[in-house]
Design an enzyme around this catalytic site. Sequence first.
Site, PDB file in Angstrom:
ATOM      1  N   ARG A  74       0.730  -1.223  -0.069  1.00 27.57           N
ATOM      2  CA  ARG A  74      -0.135   0.000  -0.137  1.00 27.57           C
ATOM      3  C   ARG A  74       0.837   1.162  -0.096  1.00 27.57           C
ATOM      4  O   ARG A  74       0.519   2.230  -0.586  1.00 27.57           O
ATOM      5  CB  ARG A  74      -0.842   0.060   1.318  1.00 27.57           C
ATOM      6  CG  ARG A  74      -2.108  -0.589   1.103  1.00 27.57           C
ATOM      7  CD  ARG A  74      -3.145  -0.568   2.227  1.00 27.57           C
ATOM      8  NE  ARG A  74      -2.684  -1.412   3.277  1.00 27.57           N
ATOM      9  CZ  ARG A  74      -3.037  -1.093   4.490  1.00 27.57           C
ATOM     10  NH1 ARG A  74      -3.944  -0.133   4.838  1.00 27.57           N
ATOM     11  NH2 ARG A  74      -2.789  -1.936   5.839  1.00 27.57           N
ATOM     12  N   TYR A  78       0.454   4.671  -2.391  1.00 26.92           N
ATOM     13  CA  TYR A  78       0.372   6.121  -1.886  1.00 26.92           C
ATOM     14  C   TYR A  78       1.169   7.002  -2.433  1.00 26.92           C
ATOM     15  O   TYR A  78       0.978   8.196  -2.575  1.00 26.92           O
ATOM     16  CB  TYR A  78       0.313   5.884  -0.289  1.00 26.92           C
ATOM     17  CG  TYR A  78      -0.701   5.342   0.399  1.00 26.92           C
ATOM     18  CD1 TYR A  78      -1.825   4.792  -0.114  1.00 26.92           C
ATOM     19  CD2 TYR A  78      -0.539   4.554   1.640  1.00 26.92           C
ATOM     20  CE1 TYR A  78      -2.973   4.191   0.342  1.00 26.92           C
ATOM     21  CE2 TYR A  78      -1.573   3.783   2.093  1.00 26.92           C
ATOM     22  CZ  TYR A  78      -2.698   3.495   1.619  1.00 26.92           C
ATOM     23  OH  TYR A  78      -3.585   2.639   2.270  1.00 26.92           O
ATOM     24  N   TYR A 100     -12.076   9.849   1.076  1.00 28.69           N
ATOM     25  CA  TYR A 100     -13.071   9.654   2.036  1.00 28.69           C
ATOM     26  C   TYR A 100     -12.767   9.820   3.643  1.00 28.69           C
ATOM     27  O   TYR A 100     -11.438   9.742   3.827  1.00 28.69           O
ATOM     28  CB  TYR A 100     -13.676   8.391   1.988  1.00 28.69           C
ATOM     29  CG  TYR A 100     -12.929   7.051   2.244  1.00 28.69           C
ATOM     30  CD1 TYR A 100     -13.208   6.516   3.284  1.00 28.69           C
ATOM     31  CD2 TYR A 100     -12.059   6.520   1.076  1.00 28.69           C
ATOM     32  CE1 TYR A 100     -12.491   5.280   3.802  1.00 28.69           C
ATOM     33  CE2 TYR A 100     -11.384   5.396   1.711  1.00 28.69           C
ATOM     34  CZ  TYR A 100     -11.494   4.895   2.757  1.00 28.69           C
ATOM     35  OH  TYR A 100     -10.608   3.863   3.053  1.00 28.69           O
ATOM     36  N   HIS A 102     -11.978  11.929   6.718  1.00 28.77           N
ATOM     37  CA  HIS A 102     -11.133  13.134   7.134  1.00 28.77           C
ATOM     38  C   HIS A 102      -9.840  12.969   6.141  1.00 28.77           C
ATOM     39  O   HIS A 102      -9.164  11.840   6.231  1.00 28.77           O
ATOM     40  CB  HIS A 102     -11.000  13.464   8.347  1.00 28.77           C
ATOM     41  CG  HIS A 102     -10.287  14.636   8.411  1.00 28.77           C
ATOM     42  ND1 HIS A 102      -8.718  15.333   8.069  1.00 28.77           N
ATOM     43  CD2 HIS A 102     -10.745  15.826   9.343  1.00 28.77           C
ATOM     44  CE1 HIS A 102      -8.494  16.207   8.471  1.00 28.77           C
ATOM     45  NE2 HIS A 102      -9.699  16.667   9.323  1.00 28.77           N
ATOM     46  N   VAL A 105      -6.711  12.036   8.197  1.00 31.07           N
ATOM     47  CA  VAL A 105      -6.707  10.959   9.360  1.00 31.07           C
ATOM     48  C   VAL A 105      -6.605   9.532   8.374  1.00 31.07           C
ATOM     49  O   VAL A 105      -7.353   9.244   7.665  1.00 31.07           O
ATOM     50  CB  VAL A 105      -8.103  10.705   9.955  1.00 31.07           C
ATOM     51  CG1 VAL A 105      -7.991   9.607  10.840  1.00 31.07           C
ATOM     52  CG2 VAL A 105      -8.287  12.033  10.707  1.00 31.07           C
ATOM     53  N   GLN A 174      -9.042   0.118  12.432  1.00 30.32           N
ATOM     54  CA  GLN A 174      -8.873  -0.673  11.540  1.00 30.32           C
ATOM     55  C   GLN A 174      -8.420  -2.211  12.081  1.00 30.32           C
ATOM     56  O   GLN A 174      -7.436  -2.778  11.921  1.00 30.32           O
ATOM     57  CB  GLN A 174      -7.383  -0.303  10.645  1.00 30.32           C
ATOM     58  CG  GLN A 174      -7.821   0.986  10.028  1.00 30.32           C
ATOM     59  CD  GLN A 174      -6.537   1.314   9.133  1.00 30.32           C
ATOM     60  OE1 GLN A 174      -5.498   1.153   9.158  1.00 30.32           O
ATOM     61  NE2 GLN A 174      -7.100   2.105   7.994  1.00 30.32           N
ATOM     62  N   GLY A 212     -19.909   2.682  10.518  1.00 29.13           N
ATOM     63  CA  GLY A 212     -20.671   3.806  10.116  1.00 29.13           C
ATOM     64  C   GLY A 212     -21.427   3.456   8.800  1.00 29.13           C
ATOM     65  O   GLY A 212     -20.499   2.984   7.930  1.00 29.13           O
ATOM     66  N   SER A 243     -14.097  -1.609  10.154  1.00 35.53           N
ATOM     67  CA  SER A 243     -14.559  -1.838  11.709  1.00 35.53           C
ATOM     68  C   SER A 243     -13.571  -1.139  12.635  1.00 35.53           C
ATOM     69  O   SER A 243     -12.100  -1.004  12.307  1.00 35.53           O
ATOM     70  CB  SER A 243     -14.071  -3.543  11.884  1.00 35.53           C
ATOM     71  OG  SER A 243     -15.086  -4.032  11.067  1.00 35.53           O
ATOM     72  N   THR A 244     -14.163  -0.383  13.345  1.00 35.71           N
ATOM     73  CA  THR A 244     -13.432   0.239  14.831  1.00 35.71           C
ATOM     74  C   THR A 244     -14.048  -0.317  15.883  1.00 35.71           C
ATOM     75  O   THR A 244     -15.162  -0.592  16.142  1.00 35.71           O
ATOM     76  CB  THR A 244     -13.828   1.686  14.531  1.00 35.71           C
ATOM     77  OG1 THR A 244     -13.310   2.173  13.172  1.00 35.71           O
ATOM     78  CG2 THR A 244     -13.101   2.401  15.927  1.00 35.71           C
TER      79      THR A 244
END
Length: 556
Positions: A74, A78, A100, A102, A105, A174, A212, A243-244
Site C-alpha cells: 500500500r 500511496y 473519504y 477526513h 486521518v 482498522q 458507520g 471496523s472500529t
Amino acid sequence: MSSASSDSNTGSLTIAGSGIASVRHMTLETLAHVQEADIVFYVVADPVTEAYIKKNARGPCKDLEVLFDKDKVRYDTYVQMAETMLNAVREGQKVLGIFYGHPGVFVSPSRRALSIARKEGYQAKMLPGISSEDYMFADLEFDPAVHGCCAYEATQLLLREVSLDTAMSNIIWQVGGVGVSKIDFENSKVKLLVDRLEKDFGPDHHVVHYIGAVLPQSATVQDVLKISDLRKEEIVAQFNSCSTLYVPPLTHANKFSGNMVKQLFGQDVTEVSSALCPTPKWAAGSHLGDVVEYGPREKAAVDALVEHTVPADYRVLGGSLAFQQFMIDLALRPAIQANYKENPRALVDATKGLTTVEQAALLLRQPGAVFGVMKLRASEVANEQGHPVAPASLDHVAFTAPSPASLDHVAFSAPNPASLDHVAFIAPTPASLDHVAFSAPTPASLDHVSFGTPTSASLDHVAFEAPVPASLDHVAFAAPVPASLDHVAFAAPTPASLDHVAFAAPTPASLDHVAFAVPVPASLDHIAFSVPTPASLDHVAFAVPVPDHVAGIPCM
C-alpha cells in the site's frame, strides 16, 4: 519527481475529505472546490459520491483507486497517488484531491503531496472532512471530553506496546486489518489484539464493534460485545477494513481526586463527579452514554428556566441581507476568497446594497469588524433588517501606526454618534485612503479631524454634510499633505467654532478650493498654507458675511 521555480508556480493543491456517509457528509466548502478545480482526483468509499463529484466538477475527474493492486504494498500505491496529483500541480493546474473521511486521518498520500507541493513553492492546503470518529461520536452518543479519549490504529498499538488507560475511552481503528500491508484485508491476527485488550480490561469488559453506514440503504453496525467474544470466529468474520472498536472506561477506574475537587470547586467530590463525569452504563441495545435525567440539581436548573431573561450583552444577528450574502459567498467560494484577498475595494464596490459602515468593515478585513456588523446588542439594531447605528457613547475613531493599508474611506452613516469628538489617523495614514465623509447629521461634538505624518497619498476630499458640527475648531493635515487632495468642503452652516484650516509643507499641488458656506464661522481666524502654496489653488471662497477679524490669507 520534479521541482519548479516559485516565480512560475501557478498550480495549487487542495486536499479535501468527502466524509463517510456518501454525499451526505460532503461539506459545502469541499463542494465549492469541486466546482472550481481544474482537475479532481479522488479516492472515495462509494459510487454515489463518485457520481456526485463528476456531476459537479467543471474539469476532468480521475479515480486514484486504479493505482491499487493486490500484489502491491500500500505504501507504494500511496506514493504513486501523491505523485499523480503533484504532476498536475506542476503543469499549472488548480488541483483538488478528495479522500473519504477526513483527508488527514489515515491518509498517507494527502500529507505527502501537501508537503512536497509546499517545498516546491506551490500553494497547498487541507480542508477538513467528517471522519469515522466523528460519525461514531454521533451514533454511539458518547462524549470524548467526559472521561478523556485516546485513539490508536490497531497495528500501531501492538507494535508500540502502548499501555491503554482504563480510566478513559479508547478507540481502536482498522481492527479488521491487523498486520496487513497490502490492499486485501484479512483478520487472522485479531487474536493478538484481543490478548492485549484482555490484559488491560479483562475478558468481560464490554466494547462496541462499530461501522458507520455509507449508503442510504446501509445500516450502521454497533454491536456491544464482551472482549472474550472477539475470539469467536463468527464474530471476527464480521470485521472488515472499516471496523472500529470503541472501548469504554472501566467504571471503577472513573474516580476523581477528592482533594483536587475541593481545591478546584470547593464542593464535595460526589456532587461534582455526578455533574461533570457521569458513570457509563452498559446494556445491549441501549445508548451508551446514559445521563442523570432529573436529579435534584437537574430539577433546580429546569425550575429556573422560566425565570431566565435575555442577558444585556446577548447579541442578535445584524447586518444587511447584502452583507450577510457577501460573507456567505466569501466563506464558500474559493474564487471570491482570492479576489477579496487581491482587491477588496473592487469586490466591495461591485456589491450592491451594502451600507457605508458595512463597506468599511469589509475593507478593514478584520474579524472584529465583521462581528461588529453582524452580531449586535438589541439597542444597536435600528430596524428589522438589522442595520446598525453608531453607539451614542462613541467619542473618537483612532487608527494607530500603521493604519490599515487597504483602508480607502472612513464613513459615518446617519445618525452619527452625538458624542463623537475626533477622527484621528496616526502615522502612517493608509496610502489608499481617499475620503473621510460624515453624512447628516454630523456629530455635534466633533471638534477636529487630524491626519498624522504622512497623510495618505490618495486622499482627495474631506467632506462634512449639513449640519457641520458646531464644535469643530480645526481640520489639520500633517506633512506631507496628500498630492491628490482637491477640496475641503463645509456645507451650510459652517461651524461657528472653526478657527483654522492648516496645511503643513508641502501643500498638495492638486488643491483647487477651500469652500465655506453661509454663514462663515465668526471664530475663523486664519487659513494657513505652508511653502510652497499649491499652484493649482484657484479659489478660497467665503460666503457673505466674512468675519471682520479675518484679515487675509497668509502665505508662508
